[in-house]
Design an enzyme around this catalytic site. Structure first.
Site, PDB file in Angstrom:
ATOM      1  N   CYS A 264       0.868  -1.185   0.000  1.00  0.00           N
ATOM      2  CA  CYS A 264       0.000   0.000   0.000  1.00  0.00           C
ATOM      3  C   CYS A 264       0.899   1.228   0.000  1.00  0.00           C
ATOM      4  CB  CYS A 264      -0.961  -0.024   1.181  1.00  0.00           C
ATOM      5  SG  CYS A 264      -0.193  -0.177   2.804  1.00  0.00           S
ATOM      6  N   ARG A 269      -2.122  -0.918   5.524  1.00  0.00           N
ATOM      7  CA  ARG A 269      -3.346  -1.440   4.916  1.00  0.00           C
ATOM      8  C   ARG A 269      -3.092  -2.804   4.262  1.00  0.00           C
ATOM      9  NH1 ARG A 269      -4.898   3.730   1.327  1.00  0.00           N
ATOM     10  NH2 ARG A 269      -2.654   3.993   1.460  1.00  0.00           N
TER      11      ARG A 269
END
Lengths: 308, 142
Positions: A264, A269
Site C-alpha cells: 500500500c 493497509r
C-alpha cells in the site's frame, strides 16, 4: 457442532461457541485466526488470553477500551526509533513481558478501521514466530455497536518471562529487492490502496503535495483491490471465504497457493490483505511489502505504471 | 507572522501537558466538542474537493467568509472513531474563527506535530497535515 482449536486451547466449552460456529461456516482456511466479540466478552478474565488494542487513531484507546485490553501503538511499540524497521528480539521480549504474555498466550488483536492496525500488529508478531494470535472479528466498532463495555482503566499485568526468537522476515515480509525479483519472475502483486492512488490520479487541490512520493502510480502488473473490500460494511466483519475468493481469485486473478506480494503506502493497509490471503484464504506464500509506495514511488531504478 | 490568538491559546494549553497520557486526555476533551458541519451548509455525500487528502478518518473541510469579513471554517469527520481528526477540526475551527487570509496561510503545515507530539505515525501525520493544507487552500478560494 464445530469447535475451534483456538477455543479448545483457551479452555472454552462447546456450549459457548455459537458465534464461533458461524465463523467456521464461512469456509476460511484458518477459522481459528478469528474470534467473535461474544467469545471475547466471555474470555475477558481468561488468564491464557491477552487482548491487545491497536488503532489508527492514537486517542481511541485512552477514550475507552475493552476491559483488561493492553494498547500496542505502532509508532511507539512496534517501530524502531532510528531505522525504518521494526523492533528487534529484545524489544519484542520487553513488549510481551510488559503485557504479561508467555509463549503460550493467545493474543487477540482488535482495533479501529476494520482491524487494519490489528492485522498490522499481528503481522509483526508473526515475524517473531508468535503464532498463537487471532483477530476479533468486527473489531472495535462491532464491540461498541453491540453495547459491550469500554473502560478507561489501563491494566497492569504481572510481568512475564517471555523468550522470543530472532525476527525472521523471510516468510511474511518483502523488501524492495524481493519485489524486483518477484516482478522479474512474473509474480503477482496486489495494490490495496484506493483506486485514485493506484492510477496515480491527483485527487488533491492544485498546489498541494500529493502522494508523499515523487511519482504516482503503481508497481507494474499489480492488481488493484482496495483493502476494505474484504470486510462487510455493516459490521466490519470479514467477508466469507466464497466472497473473498470472488474478489481475489475471480476478479484479481490470483490462484490458490500462488506467491503474492501485497503493498500500500507504508505497509499497514496491505497487512490487512496479507491477513486475508494468508489466514482466511490459506495462501502460504504471501508477503507484505512494508516499504510500499513511499519507498517504491521514490526509488531510483524501479519501474512504475500509471492508469487503471 | 504569529499565530491567531485563539489558536495560540489552545497550543499554550496543550503545552501544559508534556506527559503523553495527560495530553491524550486533553485532546480527547477537545474532540468531545466536535460538531460536524450543519446540513444547511453542506450535506453528504460531500464533494471530493472538500475531502482532506490522506486522511483515513474521511474528514472534509469548508471555508466561508464570515459576516465580519474574516474567515470561518467547518468540518465533517465521517469515521465515528476519528477522534484525532475531530480534535484537529475543533482546534482549527475555533482557532481560526474570524481571522484573515494571511493569518490562515501563516499556520504551519506541521501544526499537528505541535499538537499531537512527534510520535505521530506517517499515515496519521499525513492526514492531519492534509487537514491544515486543505484549510489553507480553501481559505484562498473563499
Amino acid at each position: 457442532m464445530f469447535q475451534s482449536r483456538r477455543a479448545v486451547e483457551a479452555g472454552v466449552s462447546t456450549a459457548q461457541l455459537s458465534p464461533e460456529v458461524e465463523i467456521h461456516q464461512r469456509g476460511y482456511a484458518r477459522p481459528d485466526r478469528l474470534v467473535s466479540t461474544a467469545w471475547a466478552a466471555e474470555n475477558l478474565e481468561n488468564p491464557s488470553v491477552r487482548f491487545v488494542e491497536s488503532n489508527e487513531d492514537s486517542l481511541l484507546y485512552s477514550s475507552g477500551h475493552i476491559p483488561g485490553a493492553h494498547e500496542i501503538d505502532w509508532t511507539r511499540d512496534l517501530n524502531d526509533p532510528v531505522m525504518r524497521d521494526y523492533l528487534g528480539r529484545e524489544g519484542f521480549e520487553a513488549l510481551m513481558r510488559r503485557i504479561g504474555a508467555t509463549e503460550d498466550t493467545l493474543i487477540v488483536f482488535y482495533g479501529d478501521r476494520n482491524n487494519w492496525w490489528a492485522c498490522y500488529a499481528l503481522w509483526v508478531f508473526q515475524l517473531f514466530g508468535h503464532d498463537n494470535c487471532a483477530v476479533m472479528d468486527g473489531g472495535r466498532i462491532k464491540w461498541e455497536k453491540e453495547g459491550r463495555p469500554l473502560v478507561r482503566e489501563v491494566p497492569k499485568a504481572e510481568p512475564s518471562t517471555y523468550s522470543a526468537r530472532e525476527r525472521d522476515d523471510s516468510a511474511n515480509r518483502a523488501f524492495r529487492q524481493d519485489v524486483l525479483a518477484h516482478l522479474k519472475a512474473g509474480g503477482r502483486l496486489i495494490d490495496v490502496r484506493s483506486p485514485g492512488e493506484f492510477t496515480g490520479e491527483k485527487l488533491h487541490m492544485e498546489g498541494y503535495p500529493n502522494e508523499g512520493a515523487v511519482r504516482g502510480g503503481h508497481i507494474p502488473t499489480a492488481k488493484s483491490v482496495p483493502w476494505a473490500r474484504a470486510v462487510n460494511t455493516d459490521d466490519g466483519t470479514f467477508k466469507a471465504a466464497g466472497e473473498l475468493k470472488a474478489i481475489y481469485e475471480t476478479e484479481a486473478g490470483l490462484e490458490p497457493g500462488e506467491d503474492v506480494v501485497t503493498y500500500c503506502r507504508i505497509g499497514e493497509r496491505s497487512s490487512h490483505t496479507w491477513f486475508v490471503l494468508k489466514h482466511l484464504l490459506g495462501y502460504d506464500k504471501v508477503r507484505n511489502y512494508d516499504g510500499s509506495w513511499t519507498e517504491w514511488g521514490n526509488s531510483v531504478g524501479v519501474p512504475i505504471e500509471k492508469g487503471a | 507572522m504569529s499565530l491567531p490568538p485563539k489558536l495560540q491559546e489552545t497550543l499554550d494549553l496543550i503545552s501544559l501537558f508534556p506527559d503523553r497520557a495527560d495530553r491524550v486526555q486533553a485532546l480527547i476533551s477537545i474532540a468531545d466538542r466536535f460538531v460536524p458541519i450543519d446540513e444547511s451548509l453542506a450535506a453528504p455525500p460531500y464533494g471530493e474537493g472538500h475531502r482532506v487528502p490522506h486522511c483515513e478518518s474521511e474528514a472534509f473541510a469548508w471555508a466561508f467568509c464570515s459576516e465580519g469579513g474574516g474567515l470561518s471554517f467547518r468540518y465533517a469527520v465521517q469515521n465515528p472513531q476519528g477522534l484525532s481528526a475531530m480534535a484537529m477540526a475543533v482546534i482549527l475551527q475555533e482557532g481560526l474563527e474570524g481571522v484573515g487570509l494571511e493569518e490562515v496561510l501563516a499556520v504551519p503545515d506541521d501544526l499537528p506535530y505541535v499538537i499531537f507530539g512527534r510520535e505521530l505515525s506517517m499515515g496519521k501525520s499525513a492526514g492531519l497535515m492534509g487537514m491544515v493544507q486543505l484549510t489553507k487552500g480553501l481559505a484562498k478560494m473563499a
